[in-house]
Design a protein around this motif. Sequence first.
Motif, PDB file in Angstrom:
ATOM      1  N   HIS A 111      96.843  59.115 173.068  1.00 46.93           N
ATOM      2  CA  HIS A 111      96.653  57.904 172.259  1.00 46.93           C
ATOM      3  C   HIS A 111      96.200  56.784 173.174  1.00 46.93           C
ATOM      4  O   HIS A 111      96.632  56.686 174.323  1.00 46.93           O
ATOM      5  CB  HIS A 111      97.928  57.505 171.513  1.00 46.93           C
ATOM      6  N   SER A 161     102.673  51.102 169.762  1.00 50.87           N
ATOM      7  CA  SER A 161     102.870  52.357 170.481  1.00 50.87           C
ATOM      8  C   SER A 161     103.670  53.355 169.635  1.00 50.87           C
ATOM      9  O   SER A 161     103.442  54.567 169.703  1.00 50.87           O
ATOM     10  CB  SER A 161     103.579  52.103 171.810  1.00 50.87           C
ATOM     11  N   GLU A 165     102.236  57.079 168.776  1.00 50.36           N
ATOM     12  CA  GLU A 165     102.959  58.270 169.234  1.00 50.36           C
ATOM     13  C   GLU A 165     103.338  59.188 168.067  1.00 50.36           C
ATOM     14  O   GLU A 165     103.400  60.409 168.226  1.00 50.36           O
ATOM     15  CB  GLU A 165     104.196  57.840 170.023  1.00 50.36           C
ATOM     16  N   PRO A 181      99.263  61.798 178.564  1.00 51.94           N
ATOM     17  CA  PRO A 181      99.629  60.411 178.268  1.00 51.94           C
ATOM     18  C   PRO A 181      98.745  59.413 179.010  1.00 51.94           C
ATOM     19  O   PRO A 181      98.188  59.729 180.071  1.00 51.94           O
ATOM     20  CB  PRO A 181     101.083  60.326 178.750  1.00 51.94           C
TER      21      PRO A 181
END
Length: 377
Positions: A111, A161, A165, A181
């Motif tokens: 992401h 975030s 996630e 990540p």
Amino acid sequence: MADPSKCPPLTRPSVIAAHALIKPHIHQTPVLTNTTLSTLASTPQSTAALEGTPWAGQEPAKPVIRLWFKCENLQKVGAFKIRGAFHALTRLVEEEGWEKGGGRTRGVVTHSSGNHAQALSLAARTMGIPATIVMPRISTPSKIAATQSYGARVIFSGSTSVEREAVVADVIQDTGATLVPPYDHPDIILGQGTLGLEMQAQVAQLLASSEKEKKSLDAIITPCGGGGMLSGTALSCEGTGIWVFGAEPEFEGADDCKRGLEAGKRIERVSTLTIADGLRTPVGEIPWTIIHDRRLVRAMYSVTEEQIKNALKLVLERMKVVVEPSAVVGLATALYNEDFRWMVQNEAGEKGWDLGIVFSGGNVSVEALGKMFEPTS
């Protein structure tokens, strides 16, 4: 990702090894200077400029600062993130059993608001690995388009975030993809730290060619979002005598690392729409151990949205260099944060500091810049 327990130790020698591994895939970006900006950094702010700030009524600092700019905006994909992406994927492919277990077919996922997205997409395409990227819907359109142009599948999410996630978790459940990540992994951190190695060597060479008494930087300041670049740079400077500082936007609590250091505890959630869109994430657990636990980052500083815009305008007009808002928070700190400026004055005195500034990226559209600087009625 490669098993963190099997990763190289988080040390300067490991950053050197990472640099050797990724060197064929990256640019050694230039280090630039600018007399006008160094002069501005070394000129006291006016008392009027300090009105309405925490330093109103105080005597302005008079530091001597010589600025050196590491231009990662000229890196592949327009940002430093390619360093960590190539290091992470190279290490992943080398991990025993990953390819035989079908890892390459299932691909990778991450992401990102844009720069890590583009970096992982390019690295994955180069290495023949499918990539899925979860991007906030409010990501810069040019960053979305660039990510897709490298062949990645893009899925959109909310901007925080937590929302990002959650979508990544769904992708992993559906496809079995391996998470890479954006910042919270040793391989990412070591890869990002390679920019610090290059900067140290480049500035040392430039100082030597100028026949000046000084032979190296006194300090480096980098932007801090998830903390991968900041912690990696800190590792690259370990044992060199070069201080490392971090800079963040203060808007809507984006200065989570600064506040966390003050409280002695990492802040795990951030929800901010600062114009420095690459810095909207909280500091990761592993970067925190380097920044806080090992004390390899000396201090954190924060700046306002207006100060970020002012610094960005100076870079565009005086250096003729295109950077994104996230890239100039370190420069804004050197120009406008009186706590930082007083610290430099007290530490360096008349000799001053040679200060490295990391321009982390340049992925900003002409339309976004125009909107940012359009007159307000």
